[in-house]
Design an enzyme around this catalytic site. Structure first.
Site, PDB file in Angstrom:
ATOM      1  N   GLY A   1     -11.924  46.565  -2.944  1.00 15.64           N
ATOM      2  CA  GLY A   1     -10.940  46.859  -1.876  1.00 15.64           C
ATOM      3  C   GLY A   1     -10.429  45.432  -1.426  1.00 15.64           C
ATOM      4  O   GLY A   1     -10.693  44.317  -1.855  1.00 15.64           O
TER       5      GLY A   1
ATOM      6  N   GLN B   1      -6.578  39.209   3.798  1.00 13.81           N
ATOM      7  CA  GLN B   1      -6.871  38.529   2.557  1.00 13.81           C
ATOM      8  C   GLN B   1      -5.756  37.951   1.819  1.00 13.81           C
ATOM      9  O   GLN B   1      -5.787  37.323   0.966  1.00 13.81           O
ATOM     10  CB  GLN B   1      -7.692  39.393   1.815  1.00 13.81           C
ATOM     11  CG  GLN B   1      -9.274  39.604   2.335  1.00 13.81           C
ATOM     12  CD  GLN B   1     -10.138  40.527   1.591  1.00 13.81           C
ATOM     13  OE1 GLN B   1      -9.851  41.640   1.670  1.00 13.81           O
ATOM     14  NE2 GLN B   1     -10.848  39.853   0.794  1.00 13.81           N
TER      15      GLN B   1
ATOM     16  N   CYS C   1     -17.173  39.319  -1.639  1.00 11.55           N
ATOM     17  CA  CYS C   1     -15.670  39.523  -1.130  1.00 11.55           C
ATOM     18  C   CYS C   1     -14.990  38.612  -1.915  1.00 11.55           C
ATOM     19  O   CYS C   1     -15.226  37.515  -2.412  1.00 11.55           O
ATOM     20  CB  CYS C   1     -16.043  39.027   0.208  1.00 11.55           C
ATOM     21  SG  CYS C   1     -14.335  39.044   0.950  1.00 11.55           S
ATOM     22  N   LEU C   2     -13.791  39.205  -2.285  1.00  8.58           N
ATOM     23  CA  LEU C   2     -12.711  38.423  -3.209  1.00  8.58           C
ATOM     24  C   LEU C   2     -12.387  37.180  -2.374  1.00  8.58           C
ATOM     25  O   LEU C   2     -11.964  36.299  -3.063  1.00  8.58           O
ATOM     26  CB  LEU C   2     -11.490  39.250  -3.310  1.00  8.58           C
ATOM     27  CG  LEU C   2     -11.807  40.606  -4.402  1.00  8.58           C
ATOM     28  CD1 LEU C   2     -10.499  41.137  -4.159  1.00  8.58           C
ATOM     29  CD2 LEU C   2     -11.914  40.053  -5.599  1.00  8.58           C
TER      30      LEU C   2
ATOM     31  N   HIS D   1     -16.598  47.235   5.324  1.00  9.04           N
ATOM     32  CA  HIS D   1     -16.185  45.776   5.047  1.00  9.04           C
ATOM     33  C   HIS D   1     -14.691  45.431   4.991  1.00  9.04           C
ATOM     34  O   HIS D   1     -14.447  44.471   5.755  1.00  9.04           O
ATOM     35  CB  HIS D   1     -16.730  45.644   3.351  1.00  9.04           C
ATOM     36  CG  HIS D   1     -16.265  44.268   2.875  1.00  9.04           C
ATOM     37  ND1 HIS D   1     -17.356  43.448   2.832  1.00  9.04           N
ATOM     38  CD2 HIS D   1     -14.993  43.769   2.600  1.00  9.04           C
ATOM     39  CE1 HIS D   1     -16.830  42.157   1.934  1.00  9.04           C
ATOM     40  NE2 HIS D   1     -15.452  42.490   2.075  1.00  9.04           N
ATOM     41  N   GLU D   2     -13.748  46.238   4.471  1.00 13.13           N
ATOM     42  CA  GLU D   2     -12.546  46.251   4.843  1.00 13.13           C
ATOM     43  C   GLU D   2     -11.846  46.280   6.075  1.00 13.13           C
ATOM     44  O   GLU D   2     -10.969  45.424   6.625  1.00 13.13           O
ATOM     45  CB  GLU D   2     -11.660  46.845   3.829  1.00 13.13           C
ATOM     46  CG  GLU D   2     -12.076  47.095   2.378  1.00 13.13           C
ATOM     47  CD  GLU D   2     -11.862  45.477   1.767  1.00 13.13           C
ATOM     48  OE1 GLU D   2     -11.037  44.830   2.361  1.00 13.13           O
ATOM     49  OE2 GLU D   2     -12.728  45.290   0.736  1.00 13.13           O
TER      50      GLU D   2
ATOM     51  N   HIS E   1     -12.728  43.004   8.201  1.00  5.79           N
ATOM     52  CA  HIS E   1     -11.825  41.955   7.889  1.00  5.79           C
ATOM     53  C   HIS E   1     -10.585  41.979   8.662  1.00  5.79           C
ATOM     54  O   HIS E   1      -9.938  40.951   9.260  1.00  5.79           O
ATOM     55  CB  HIS E   1     -11.008  42.213   6.289  1.00  5.79           C
ATOM     56  CG  HIS E   1     -11.807  41.554   5.395  1.00  5.79           C
ATOM     57  ND1 HIS E   1     -11.926  40.034   5.251  1.00  5.79           N
ATOM     58  CD2 HIS E   1     -12.408  41.932   4.132  1.00  5.79           C
ATOM     59  CE1 HIS E   1     -12.728  39.707   4.007  1.00  5.79           C
ATOM     60  NE2 HIS E   1     -12.819  40.702   3.366  1.00  5.79           N
TER      61      HIS E   1
END
Length: 150
Positions: A47, A52, A89-90, A131-132, A135
């Protein structure tokens, strides 16, 4: 295909609250497509949220193995149960931790055509939704970790 730079921990934009999208148009669809391309171009990316990639708009893309999901202005409207999960996480490479998330969530959003959608996530999909969407409010998984994993 346009790949966008993924912002990393320490970048102030990751802590800012994203703005709602007022008009769903070709520009928003292009951003979502770029986000999807960027997510698919990373290792282990399930995701990606607007902040991000440096965009403070309430945009999310995800694919937990069942195909791409593109969401505009997503919000969790119902939560059920609790599950202990492991997240990474990216934007925070090579860091993983255990935390608690709802076992099931219901999300309302707009799709890339501006149509209202209601999606239910259970297990890993519920974790990814949480999670997303976090953000979009400047919350990182590291804020919620109960135990870090090597």
């Amino acid at each position: 295909m346009a790949l966008r730079q993924i912002r990393l921990l320490g970048d102030d934009i990751l802590r800012k609250k994203s703005r709602e999208v007022q008009i769903v148009d070709d520009r928003i669809r292009q951003i979502l497509n770029d986000m999807a391309d960027t997510m698919y171009n990373t290792e282990n990316g399930g995701g990606l949220a607007g902040p991000q990639v440096g965009i403070l708009k309430r945009l999310v893309v995800m694919d937990m193995g069942q195909g791409i999901i593109k969401l505009i202005n997503p919000k969790i409207v119902k939560e059920e149960g609790v599950q202990e999960v492991v997240e990474g996480c990216l934007s925070i490479p090579d860091k993983f931790g255990k935390l608690k998330r709802p076992a099931k969530v219901v999300v309302e959003a707009l799709d890339e055509n501006g149509e209202k959608v209601v999606l239910t996530g259970v297990g890993d999909l519920a974790k990814c939704f949480c999670h997303e969407i976090d953000h979009l409010d400047g919350i990182l998984f590291t804020d919620l970790v109960t135990e870090y994993i090597k």
